[in-house]
Design an enzyme around this catalytic site. Structure first.
Site, PDB file in Angstrom:
ATOM      1  N   GLU A  27      -8.373  -0.501   5.522  1.00 45.25           N
ATOM      2  CA  GLU A  27      -7.815  -1.066   6.748  1.00 45.25           C
ATOM      3  C   GLU A  27      -8.165  -0.162   7.919  1.00 45.25           C
ATOM      4  O   GLU A  27      -8.250   1.064   7.766  1.00 45.25           O
ATOM      5  CB  GLU A  27      -6.284  -1.178   6.610  1.00 45.25           C
ATOM      6  CG  GLU A  27      -5.610  -1.645   7.897  1.00 45.25           C
ATOM      7  CD  GLU A  27      -4.183  -2.133   7.716  1.00 45.25           C
ATOM      8  OE1 GLU A  27      -3.609  -1.926   6.637  1.00 45.25           O
ATOM      9  OE2 GLU A  27      -3.650  -2.721   8.682  1.00 45.25           O
ATOM     10  N   ASN A  72      -1.933  -5.267   8.413  1.00 41.34           N
ATOM     11  CA  ASN A  72      -1.313  -5.652   9.679  1.00 41.34           C
ATOM     12  C   ASN A  72      -2.325  -5.617  10.828  1.00 41.34           C
ATOM     13  O   ASN A  72      -2.203  -6.363  11.798  1.00 41.34           O
ATOM     14  CB  ASN A  72      -0.140  -4.718   9.988  1.00 41.34           C
ATOM     15  CG  ASN A  72       0.974  -4.834   8.960  1.00 41.34           C
ATOM     16  OD1 ASN A  72       1.035  -5.803   8.212  1.00 41.34           O
ATOM     17  ND2 ASN A  72       1.853  -3.857   8.915  1.00 41.34           N
ATOM     18  N   ASN A 172      -2.597 -12.071   6.910  1.00 39.79           N
ATOM     19  CA  ASN A 172      -1.949 -10.982   6.179  1.00 39.79           C
ATOM     20  C   ASN A 172      -0.445 -11.010   6.409  1.00 39.79           C
ATOM     21  O   ASN A 172       0.005 -11.087   7.569  1.00 39.79           O
ATOM     22  CB  ASN A 172      -2.489  -9.628   6.669  1.00 39.79           C
ATOM     23  CG  ASN A 172      -1.760  -8.463   6.020  1.00 39.79           C
ATOM     24  OD1 ASN A 172      -1.902  -8.235   4.829  1.00 39.79           O
ATOM     25  ND2 ASN A 172      -0.945  -7.746   6.785  1.00 39.79           N
ATOM     26  N   GLU A 173       0.321 -10.976   5.357  1.00 40.87           N
ATOM     27  CA  GLU A 173       1.788 -10.840   5.420  1.00 40.87           C
ATOM     28  C   GLU A 173       2.408 -11.664   6.548  1.00 40.87           C
ATOM     29  O   GLU A 173       3.204 -11.150   7.344  1.00 40.87           O
ATOM     30  CB  GLU A 173       2.178  -9.358   5.554  1.00 40.87           C
ATOM     31  CG  GLU A 173       1.835  -8.552   4.310  1.00 40.87           C
ATOM     32  CD  GLU A 173       2.401  -7.129   4.294  1.00 40.87           C
ATOM     33  OE1 GLU A 173       2.911  -6.658   5.324  1.00 40.87           O
ATOM     34  OE2 GLU A 173       2.332  -6.495   3.225  1.00 40.87           O
ATOM     35  N   GLU A 292      -2.119  -5.913  -2.303  1.00 37.21           N
ATOM     36  CA  GLU A 292      -1.635  -4.603  -1.852  1.00 37.21           C
ATOM     37  C   GLU A 292      -0.615  -4.133  -2.880  1.00 37.21           C
ATOM     38  O   GLU A 292       0.409  -4.792  -3.079  1.00 37.21           O
ATOM     39  CB  GLU A 292      -0.987  -4.670  -0.471  1.00 37.21           C
ATOM     40  CG  GLU A 292      -1.967  -4.844   0.659  1.00 37.21           C
ATOM     41  CD  GLU A 292      -1.329  -4.730   2.039  1.00 37.21           C
ATOM     42  OE1 GLU A 292      -0.373  -3.942   2.205  1.00 37.21           O
ATOM     43  OE2 GLU A 292      -1.788  -5.456   2.937  1.00 37.21           O
ATOM     44  N   GLN A 349      -4.180   2.164  -0.167  1.00 40.65           N
ATOM     45  CA  GLN A 349      -5.512   1.815   0.316  1.00 40.65           C
ATOM     46  C   GLN A 349      -6.512   2.728  -0.394  1.00 40.65           C
ATOM     47  O   GLN A 349      -6.124   3.401  -1.346  1.00 40.65           O
ATOM     48  CB  GLN A 349      -5.548   1.958   1.831  1.00 40.65           C
ATOM     49  CG  GLN A 349      -4.511   1.045   2.525  1.00 40.65           C
ATOM     50  CD  GLN A 349      -4.610   1.021   4.043  1.00 40.65           C
ATOM     51  OE1 GLN A 349      -5.486   1.599   4.662  1.00 40.65           O
ATOM     52  NE2 GLN A 349      -3.670   0.319   4.671  1.00 40.65           N
TER      53      GLN A 349
HETATM   54  O1  AHR Z   1      -1.082  -0.849   3.567  1.00 46.54           O
HETATM   55  C1  AHR Z   1      -0.304  -0.588   4.704  1.00 46.54           C
HETATM   56  C2  AHR Z   1       0.329  -1.839   5.296  1.00 46.54           C
HETATM   57  O2  AHR Z   1       1.297  -2.322   4.402  1.00 46.54           O
HETATM   58  C3  AHR Z   1      -0.572  -3.018   5.519  1.00 46.54           C
HETATM   59  O3  AHR Z   1      -1.221  -2.975   6.742  1.00 46.54           O
HETATM   60  C4  AHR Z   1       0.374  -4.173   5.501  1.00 46.54           C
HETATM   61  O4  AHR Z   1      -0.236  -5.361   5.097  1.00 46.54           O
HETATM   62  C5  AHR Z   1       1.492  -3.719   4.574  1.00 46.54           C
HETATM   63  O5  AHR Z   1       2.731  -3.962   5.100  1.00 46.54           O
END
Ligand code: AHR
Length: 504
Positions: A27, A72, A172-173, A292, A349
């Protein structure tokens, strides 16, 4: 002393070991990209400005796919900012991480890095501040061979061949109120369905992932999946799940049992997806992209605020202990035993940001503790996943009640030739904080096996952490207690340990 009896039988196949289970995530956050994968001035930098030491560790980790560019971050990202001559790219604010984004790395650089690392890309589109049209534009830029404005732009930018990206996340989310452009389940379900339908008009064979819940503790969990899939069932392939674990309030016993929650999460999403399937009278099944997952000590999160918008700040650079690695190993066991429905997964990550690989800007790169169970599971899990019958004495936890001290999963691969021996890999954890576990594993249903290797990852101090100065004091070690006689493997697992046994 705990005791466990395990029976491994080739009749109990869950499904194939999927390479996409061993994905990770890059990310534009903190130092994951800048001074993580990308650092043109670094002594190991290769063509394109990528760190050669990180590339090498990424290959060693055995990562199959990488999700990019967020997270995010993607929910306010304009992909066009990251293509074309680097010197003319605009600097923008990253709203998610209160940081400065120079856009030096964009989609073409990421694809070049994937090729160097031997990794399959998984791209996320922005369904927060943007929508269907921009998703279509990015798809055309990436996948259309040539002859249109966007595909010719890619070619002019140096990528003559299409990137041919197969895996796409639709946002995403989007269930999270923290997400830029957060939506209700109904709003998102409609948008995801329309975006997916249009993307398929351009490229029908894509694998598309709709956003599921950011955690199984979200108030909207399950109702969200139900509403989104009711809208998008026919046009998506997977629904996502995200989960991060840590010892809340120092509750180590429950933390070691985190896989109980992951099992519950997966089983609940499968049940919800299948109930939509029944309601819609479909035959197709929706699988899970667990895109994730990791250990994350959220208590330590310190994001910039106010007028401070730094470039590549130190963000959530968690240092992992041996106990954390045991949890990561046990979460991999959970993902593997659900291989019938978990089609893809991403350890979040890859570098610096809650990551198995750490770097110093301009300096060293090293392996965190969580690197080891991931790398070994990725290297040796092969063929089919078998569900072993595990009978184990229990440990008490506050969150999950009594849970089996020992958990395990096995894989079975055919030999390279017809007469070559079958290859078995058994992955085990002992989740007891204090006691060893004496384990007996029957392989009588797979005759003729020999013990190839037994390794255990543990330490007298489960809080030991790797650092740049000392990454190697605690490594997976041969487990000298392992022996095989008459098709029965015996071994002792130390408390708070992850192990792998290979037989062939
Ligand atoms: O991995 C860190 C963050 O955690 C990511 O950006 C988000 O998708 C999740 O809340």
């Amino acid at each position: 002393m705990h005791h466990a009896t395990i029976t491994v039988d080739p009749a109990f196949v869950v499904g194939p070991v999927r390479r996409q289970t061993f994905g990770s995530f890059v990310e534009h956050m903190g130092r994951c990209v800048y001074t993580g994968i990308y650092e043109p001035d670094h002594p190991t930098a290769v063509a394109g400005g990528f760190r050669g030491d990180v590339l090498e560790l990424t290959r060693e980790l055995g990562v199959s796919t990488i999700r990019y560019p967020g997270g995010n971050f993607v929910s306010s990202y304009r992909w066009e900012d990251g293509v074309g001559p680097q010197e003319t790219r605009p600097v923008r604010l990253s709203l998610a991480w209160h940081s400065m984004e120079p856009n030096t790395v964009g989609v073409d650089e990421f694809m070049a890095w994937c090729r160097l690392a031997g990794i399959e890309p998984m791209l996320a589109v922005n369904l927060g501040t943007r929508g269907l049209e921009e998703a279509l534009d990015l798809l055309e830029y990436c996948n259309f061979p040539g002859g249109t404005e966007l595909s010719e732009r890619r070619r002019a930018n140096g990528s003559d061949e299409p990137h041919n990206v197969r895996l796409w996340c639709l946002g995403n989310e989007m269930d999270g109120p923290w997400q830029t452009g957060h939506k209700t389940a109904h709003e998102y379900g409609r948008l995801a369905a329309e975006t997916a339908r249009a993307m398929r008009q351009l490229d029908p064979d894509l694998k598309l992932v709709a956003c599921g819940s950011s955690s199984s503790t979200m108030e909207t969990f399950a109702a969200w999946e139900n509403a989104v899939l009711t809208e998008a069932y026919d046009v998506v392939d997977m629904i996502s799940a995200h989960a991060y674990y840590c010892p809340w309030g120092g509750d180590m016993a429950s933390f070691l049992a985190s896989a109980v929650n992951m099992d519950y999460f997966i089983d609940s999403v499968v049940a919800t997806a299948d109930s939509v399937r029944a309601a819609l009278k479909r035959t197709k099944r929706i699988n899970i992209s667990f895109d994730e997952w990791n250990v994350w000590y959220m208590e330590d999160m310190a994001a910039p605020t106010g007028s401070d918008w730094p470039f590549a700040p130190v963000l959530i650079e968690d240092r992992y202990s041996v106990a954390d690695a045991v949890v990561v190993g046990s979460l991999l066991i959970s993902l593997l035993r659900h291989t019938d429905r978990v089609e893809a997964a991403s350890l979040a990550q890859l570098v610096n940001v809650i990551a198995p690989i750490m770097t110093e800007p301009g300096g060293r790169a090293w392996r965190q503790t969580i690197f080891h169970p991931f790398a070994l599971t990725s290297r040796y899990a092969a063929g089919d996943v078998l569900r072993p019958a595990v009978q184990s004495s229990v440990v008490a936890t506050q969150q999950f009640g009594d849970i089996p001290a020992v958990d395990a999963v096995a894989t079975l691969a055919p030999g390279r030739t017809k007469s070559a021996p079958k290859q078995v890999a058994l992955f085990l954890v002992n989740r007891s904080l204090e006691e060893e576990a004496a384990v007996r594993v029957s392989f009588k249903a797979i005759p003729g096996l020999h013990l190839t290797e037994a390794v255990t990852y543990a330490h007298d101090d489960p809080n030991w952490k790797a650092s740049a100065d000392d990454a190697d004091t605690v490594l997976p070690q041969p487990n000298q207690t392992a022996s095989l006689a008459d098709g029965v493997l015996k071994l002792t697992l130390p408390p708070v340990s992850w192990s792998m046994v290979r037989l062939g």
